[in-house]
Scaffold this motif. Structure first.
Motif, mmCIF file in Angstrom:
data_model
loop_
_atom_site.group_PDB
_atom_site.id
_atom_site.type_symbol
_atom_site.label_atom_id
_atom_site.label_comp_id
_atom_site.label_asym_id
_atom_site.label_seq_id
_atom_site.Cartn_x
_atom_site.Cartn_y
_atom_site.Cartn_z
ATOM 1 N N LYS A 179 0.832 -1.208 0.000
ATOM 2 C CA LYS A 179 0.000 0.000 0.000
ATOM 3 C C LYS A 179 0.864 1.255 0.000
ATOM 4 O O LYS A 179 0.569 2.230 -0.708
ATOM 5 N N MET A 180 1.948 1.239 0.786
ATOM 6 C CA MET A 180 2.832 2.401 0.847
ATOM 7 C C MET A 180 3.511 2.657 -0.490
ATOM 8 O O MET A 180 3.720 3.813 -0.884
ATOM 9 N N VAL A 181 3.866 1.599 -1.202
ATOM 10 C CA VAL A 181 4.482 1.767 -2.520
ATOM 11 C C VAL A 181 3.522 2.482 -3.465
ATOM 12 O O VAL A 181 3.897 3.434 -4.160
ATOM 13 N N ILE A 182 2.268 2.055 -3.489
ATOM 14 C CA ILE A 182 1.284 2.696 -4.365
ATOM 15 C C ILE A 182 1.081 4.152 -3.972
ATOM 16 O O ILE A 182 1.090 5.055 -4.825
ATOM 17 N N ASN A 183 0.894 4.413 -2.677
ATOM 18 C CA ASN A 183 0.649 5.788 -2.229
ATOM 19 C C ASN A 183 1.841 6.692 -2.523
ATOM 20 O O ASN A 183 1.663 7.860 -2.902
ATOM 21 N N ALA A 184 3.051 6.176 -2.355
ATOM 22 C CA ALA A 184 4.240 6.982 -2.631
ATOM 23 C C ALA A 184 4.385 7.261 -4.118
ATOM 24 O O ALA A 184 4.673 8.396 -4.532
ATOM 25 N N LEU A 185 4.180 6.239 -4.941
ATOM 26 C CA LEU A 185 4.282 6.429 -6.388
ATOM 27 C C LEU A 185 3.206 7.381 -6.904
ATOM 28 O O LEU A 185 3.409 8.073 -7.912
ATOM 29 N N ASN A 186 2.078 7.445 -6.209
ATOM 30 C CA ASN A 186 0.973 8.324 -6.616
ATOM 31 C C ASN A 186 1.020 9.695 -5.957
ATOM 32 O O ASN A 186 0.125 10.517 -6.168
ATOM 33 N N SER A 187 2.029 9.967 -5.139
ATOM 34 C CA SER A 187 2.027 11.162 -4.286
ATOM 35 C C SER A 187 2.188 12.468 -5.035
ATOM 36 O O SER A 187 1.919 13.540 -4.492
ATOM 37 N N GLY A 188 2.644 12.414 -6.272
ATOM 38 C CA GLY A 188 2.969 13.628 -7.004
ATOM 39 C C GLY A 188 4.447 13.973 -6.947
ATOM 40 O O GLY A 188 4.912 14.870 -7.655
ATOM 41 N N ALA A 189 5.190 13.294 -6.071
ATOM 42 C CA ALA A 189 6.634 13.513 -5.995
ATOM 43 C C ALA A 189 7.293 13.061 -7.302
ATOM 44 O O ALA A 189 6.773 12.205 -8.014
ATOM 45 N N LYS A 190 8.439 13.657 -7.588
ATOM 46 C CA LYS A 190 9.147 13.308 -8.820
ATOM 47 C C LYS A 190 9.706 11.883 -8.770
ATOM 48 O O LYS A 190 9.705 11.169 -9.770
ATOM 49 N N THR A 191 10.210 11.496 -7.594
ATOM 50 C CA THR A 191 10.751 10.150 -7.447
ATOM 51 C C THR A 191 10.296 9.564 -6.116
ATOM 52 O O THR A 191 9.898 10.283 -5.203
#
Length: 541
Positions: A97-109
């Motif tokens: 879940k954290m991987v998905i939320n981080a990848l979707n966060s809007g951050a560049k990386t």
């Protein structure tokens, strides 16, 4: 089965079957047989260096590499696809879940972390590899309790942080010796994903932690060359950002970039681990005592100097100079406190971007907007490589200036250090390496600061601001009072884990020197829980 390779964990799983394939194990074995002796010699060199520091030999820039530092002509590799603009990077463990939320966060990386924010149970490590493999192939979507988690069309660029050179992987042996945790994490990710990443327009990108010498960077570079050849990929496909988070590494930034120059994507200010290392490396120097960790900000002498040197060094070599972590998380039930916390984030990011950093770190998706707004306003291009900061002149004495004006050792600071160490380590033993405490996202680095500060204050007879001497007996008493409250901070912590942690902390303050890493000390408990026989552990505490 692969000759000479043993999987010692008794908890076989679907993830293990998918990740520890014969081909992957053959690659692991090849890396171990080629590079393990070098790793061991470099770890021995760390011990030799520490003995020199303890004897009073000061840290300084290496004289044998003066020509590398002075030569203005060499540059690092140009940014790889997706790494031109890194203005906000989010970090976190590799839970699905954290991987998905981080990848979707809007951050560049997104820096997917197998190191300080992951407790290295075998299940965490292998499930994390499955999650990253699935994310790369856009197959990570899932649903739980009626809620759907799905990747966006343009997720963040993925960067992976393996464990540091000091950690073994005791659940996998090659020729009757435990593997390097660094090589284990790197190799499984690279073997399963490097070609797929390139096919999708990205590449195998890494963050490299806790190095103490440029020869340790050389080892990584040799591993990259070997691994690219092993899979038939062009040299230079890998990119690596090095975290400058040890005091010795701060004196060797140019050298570290030089060793990795064809695979380099810059340096990062790993500031919490840097404070930990600053105490540990000068453990025999009573003039290097630091006050409460909240007073050791980025504006004090040795911290400011290392930031200035990192920015100047990176931009001279045309690579990213990444800023540090904003560990704050939103305070939902107290708007005023939340406003104060977010203003601290904003001020920190403003300092970074105006100094010349090319990006920064955050620990929570809801902090992204604040960091992004500051960098968007002050960094109009994709980076600031053109900001050379020739006026930043940093001497070795600047990197060793531990003066903290107004800094104190307080009753609150002592109590807070004990609570943080107990809570984090108890959570870590339970398999959680990323713990929210007092509205900060804590990982192993901050727990390490608390541990070595308590040791340092006891060792040198420091008194708190009330005049109370910080003694073994005083810390024991406080541990006894604070330990029963830890479940309020970490509800999942077991009484057994809290007890183990309390005994560990009591042992640490009694040692002549603090242990190198708490993760190394506590790793035997995790491997024992995975069913590994005690003979494979370096020690059982």
């Amino acid at each position: 089965m692969v000759a000479g390779v043993q999987i010692l964990s008794k908890s076989a799983s679907q993830a293990q079957a998918e990740i520890l394939t014969d081909g992957a194990l053959q690659f692991l074995a090849a890396l171990h047989r080629t590079f393990e002796s070098t790793r061991q010699s470099l770890l021995a060199a760390r011990e030799d260096a520490q003995r020199r520091f303890d004897s009073g030999v000061p840290l300084d820039f290496p004289p044998e590499t003066a020509n590398i530092r002075a030569d203005p002509t060499w540059l690092c590799a140009p940014p790889a696809p997706g790494l031109e603009d890194r203005r906000v990077e989010i970090t976190g463990p590799t839970e699905r879940k954290m991987v998905i939320n981080a990848l979707n966060s809007g951050a560049k990386t997104f820096m997917a972390d197998f190191e300080d924010s992951t407790a290295p149970t075998f299940a965490n490590l292998l499930n994390g590899q499955v999650n990253l493999r699935d994310a790369i192939r856009r197959q990570i979507d899932f649903e739980i309790a009626g809620k759907k988690y799905k990747l966006t069309d343009k997720p963040a660029v993925l960067i992976v942080r393996p464990r540091g050179w000091h950690l073994d992987e005791p659940r996998v042996t090659v020729d009757n010796a435990p593997m390097s945790g660094s090589m284990f994490d790197f190799a499984l990710y690279f073997y399963h994903n490097a070609k797929e990443l390139v096919k999708r327009g990205s590449g195998p990108y890494f963050y490299l932690p806790k190095m103490e010498h440029y020869k340790e960077a050389r080892l990584w570079n040799d591993i990259f060359l070997f691994s690219q050849s092993y899979l038939g990929m062009p040299h230079g496909t890998v990119r690596a950002t090095v975290l400058i988070e040890t005091l010795p590494a701060a004196f060797q930034m140019d050298e570290i970039l030089f060793e990795l120059r064809n695979h380099s994507s810059g340096l990062n200010c790993g500031r919490w681990d840097y404070i930990f290392s600053a105490i540990k490396k000068r453990r025999a120097d009573r003039t290097a005592i630091l006050p409460d960790r909240k007073d050791v900000t980025m504006t004090v002498g040795f911290m400011d100097a290392y930031v200035r040197l990192l920015i100047k060094t990176c931009h001279r070599r045309k690579v990213a100079a990444m800023g540090g972590m904003a560990a704050q998380i939103p305070i939902k039930n107290d708007p005023k406190a939340n406003e104060i916390a977010m203003e601290k984030v904003k001020a920190d990011k403003l300092r970074e971007v105006t100094y010349g950093h090319d990006g920064t770190w955050i620990a929570h998706p809801l902090i992204h907007g604040i960091a992004r707004q500051v960098f968007d306003e002050h960094m109009l291009g994709p980076n600031q490589y053109h900001v050379l900061r020739e006026e930043f002149n940093v001497a070795s004495s600047d990197l060793l200036n531990y003066s903290v004006p107004g800094g104190k050792v307080t009753v609150e600071g002592v109590h807070g250090n004990i609570a943080c160490a107990l809570a984090y380590c108890a959570a870590w033993l339970g398999g959680n390496g990323c713990v929210p405490l007092n509205y900060l996202m804590e990982d192993a680095a901050t727990a390490e600061i608390t541990r070595v500060q308590l040791w340092q204050w006891v060792r040198y007879g420091v008194r708190d601001e009330t005049g109370q001497p910080i003694t073994v007996e005083y810390i024991d008493k406080l541990i006894g009072e604070i330990a029963p409250t830890i479940k309020k901070l970490v509800p999942a912590a077991t009484e057994d884990h809290i007890h183990i942690t309390a005994q560990y902390l009591k042992g640490q303050i009694r040692q002549q020197w603090p242990s190198e890493f708490l993760t190394s000390d506590l790793m035997p408990y995790l491997s024992a829980a995975d069913g590994v026989d005690a003979k494979w552990h370096k020690s059982m505490l």
